[in-house]
Design a protein around this motif. Sequence first.
Motif, mmCIF file in Angstrom:
data_model
loop_
_atom_site.group_PDB
_atom_site.id
_atom_site.type_symbol
_atom_site.label_atom_id
_atom_site.label_comp_id
_atom_site.label_asym_id
_atom_site.label_seq_id
_atom_site.Cartn_x
_atom_site.Cartn_y
_atom_site.Cartn_z
ATOM 1 N N PRO A 80 25.714 -20.701 0.298
ATOM 2 C CA PRO A 80 25.914 -21.370 1.633
ATOM 3 C C PRO A 80 26.438 -22.872 1.463
ATOM 4 N N GLU A 81 25.983 -23.590 0.598
ATOM 5 C CA GLU A 81 26.446 -25.121 0.361
ATOM 6 C C GLU A 81 27.669 -25.028 0.154
ATOM 7 N N VAL A 82 28.237 -23.900 -0.606
ATOM 8 C CA VAL A 82 29.689 -24.102 -1.194
ATOM 9 C C VAL A 82 30.705 -23.458 0.036
ATOM 10 N N ALA A 83 30.120 -22.508 0.587
ATOM 11 C CA ALA A 83 30.944 -21.949 1.814
ATOM 12 C C ALA A 83 30.962 -22.946 2.887
ATOM 13 N N ALA A 84 29.981 -23.644 3.333
ATOM 14 C CA ALA A 84 29.719 -24.640 4.286
ATOM 15 C C ALA A 84 30.094 -23.848 5.706
ATOM 16 N N GLY A 85 31.160 -24.174 6.406
ATOM 17 C CA GLY A 85 31.235 -23.599 7.691
ATOM 18 C C GLY A 85 31.471 -22.172 7.768
ATOM 19 N N ALA A 86 32.003 -21.791 6.687
ATOM 20 C CA ALA A 86 32.298 -20.311 6.643
ATOM 21 C C ALA A 86 30.914 -19.389 6.105
ATOM 22 N N SER A 87 29.869 -19.926 5.982
ATOM 23 C CA SER A 87 28.789 -19.478 5.273
ATOM 24 C C SER A 87 28.271 -17.912 5.996
ATOM 25 N N ALA A 88 28.379 -18.254 7.355
ATOM 26 C CA ALA A 88 27.855 -16.958 8.034
ATOM 27 C C ALA A 88 29.028 -15.534 7.784
ATOM 28 N N GLU A 89 29.942 -15.673 7.255
ATOM 29 C CA GLU A 89 30.836 -14.798 6.814
ATOM 30 C C GLU A 89 30.274 -13.891 6.021
ATOM 31 N N LEU A 90 29.397 -14.248 5.098
ATOM 32 C CA LEU A 90 29.166 -13.575 3.827
ATOM 33 C C LEU A 90 27.559 -13.411 4.118
ATOM 34 N N ASP A 91 26.977 -13.453 5.330
ATOM 35 C CA ASP A 91 25.493 -13.254 5.335
ATOM 36 C C ASP A 91 25.301 -11.772 5.023
ATOM 37 N N ALA A 92 26.005 -10.673 5.317
ATOM 38 C CA ALA A 92 25.664 -9.323 5.003
ATOM 39 C C ALA A 92 25.907 -9.113 3.473
ATOM 40 N N ALA A 93 26.627 -9.630 2.952
ATOM 41 C CA ALA A 93 26.720 -9.626 1.455
ATOM 42 C C ALA A 93 25.710 -10.058 0.969
ATOM 43 N N ARG A 94 24.818 -11.386 1.295
ATOM 44 C CA ARG A 94 23.844 -11.872 0.825
ATOM 45 C C ARG A 94 22.693 -11.168 0.924
ATOM 46 N N ASP A 95 22.644 -10.502 2.244
ATOM 47 C CA ASP A 95 21.452 -9.429 2.572
ATOM 48 C C ASP A 95 21.312 -8.142 1.609
ATOM 49 N N ALA A 96 22.834 -7.894 1.424
ATOM 50 C CA ALA A 96 22.894 -6.478 0.427
ATOM 51 C C ALA A 96 22.371 -7.056 -0.895
ATOM 52 N N CYS A 97 22.757 -8.068 -1.491
ATOM 53 C CA CYS A 97 22.295 -8.620 -2.767
ATOM 54 C C CYS A 97 20.930 -8.854 -2.833
ATOM 55 N N ALA A 98 20.146 -9.334 -2.058
ATOM 56 C CA ALA A 98 18.883 -9.246 -1.791
ATOM 57 C C ALA A 98 17.997 -7.913 -1.792
ATOM 58 N N ASP A 99 18.591 -6.906 -1.228
ATOM 59 C CA ASP A 99 18.350 -5.795 -1.266
ATOM 60 C C ASP A 99 18.218 -5.137 -2.618
ATOM 61 N N ALA A 100 19.442 -5.229 -3.348
ATOM 62 C CA ALA A 100 19.766 -4.854 -4.624
ATOM 63 C C ALA A 100 18.869 -5.290 -5.556
ATOM 64 N N LEU A 101 18.434 -6.728 -5.582
ATOM 65 C CA LEU A 101 17.709 -7.380 -6.457
ATOM 66 C C LEU A 101 16.284 -6.983 -6.211
ATOM 67 N N GLY A 102 16.007 -6.399 -5.095
ATOM 68 C CA GLY A 102 14.376 -5.745 -4.774
ATOM 69 C C GLY A 102 14.301 -4.766 -5.612
#
Length: 238
Positions: free
Chosen positions: A16-38
Amino acid sequence: MLVAAAVCPCPPLLVPEVAAGASAELDAARDACADALGVLAASRPDLLVVIGPAGQDRRGPHPQGARGSFAGFGVDLEVRLGADTPEGAAARPLPDSLAVGAWLLGRTGWNGAPVEGLGVGEPLEGERCAEAGRELARRADRVALLVMGDGSACRTLKAPGYLDERAEGFDADAARALGDADTEALLALDEDLAYVLKVSGRAPWQVLAGAAEGTGLGGRLLYEEAPYGVGYFVAAWS
């Protein structure tokens, strides 16, 4: 033996710190990554290896504790691959793909098995990728892989690689293979076409395919989108 794998995209924009204002656009991808790491955590591996594309100076193994940085993207943020070690502190910097993997692990609070990294050259031939995967699978009784890599960067006119009409079909085949844990289909991906289509994940995915041969693992595709004209996939194998 390989007991689980997570496949995630590797754009620094996931941070998110890199994406800055566009961070929310990849929220679904981050959530999916968290599920995969689980899925990785639930497999209770003896060793976790993070694999991702790397430039020539950062290819090869990276020890536990190796550090990466997002300073090149204007962000004062450093990450570490697993627990701190003297070997890691003195090691080469992580390639961007492994730095994103280290960030994902830190975000999900990974505290299980030791973590190492492997930077893979994008031009590496498929059979050499597969053999590298077989060697990784022999590293411990229970090995897990976090496989970082993107699909084609040629999905739209505004994509980094401009539009190539072959990109959507290539990505569809890759996504299907990742979702089905189809090692043969992954190894059959066209290396030359992947290079033309700017697919950074081809070599890491083929390392995964080699590691998974004969394991009978099943797969689930958790995310498939092409924001910014780049194919991003998240899959879990167990």
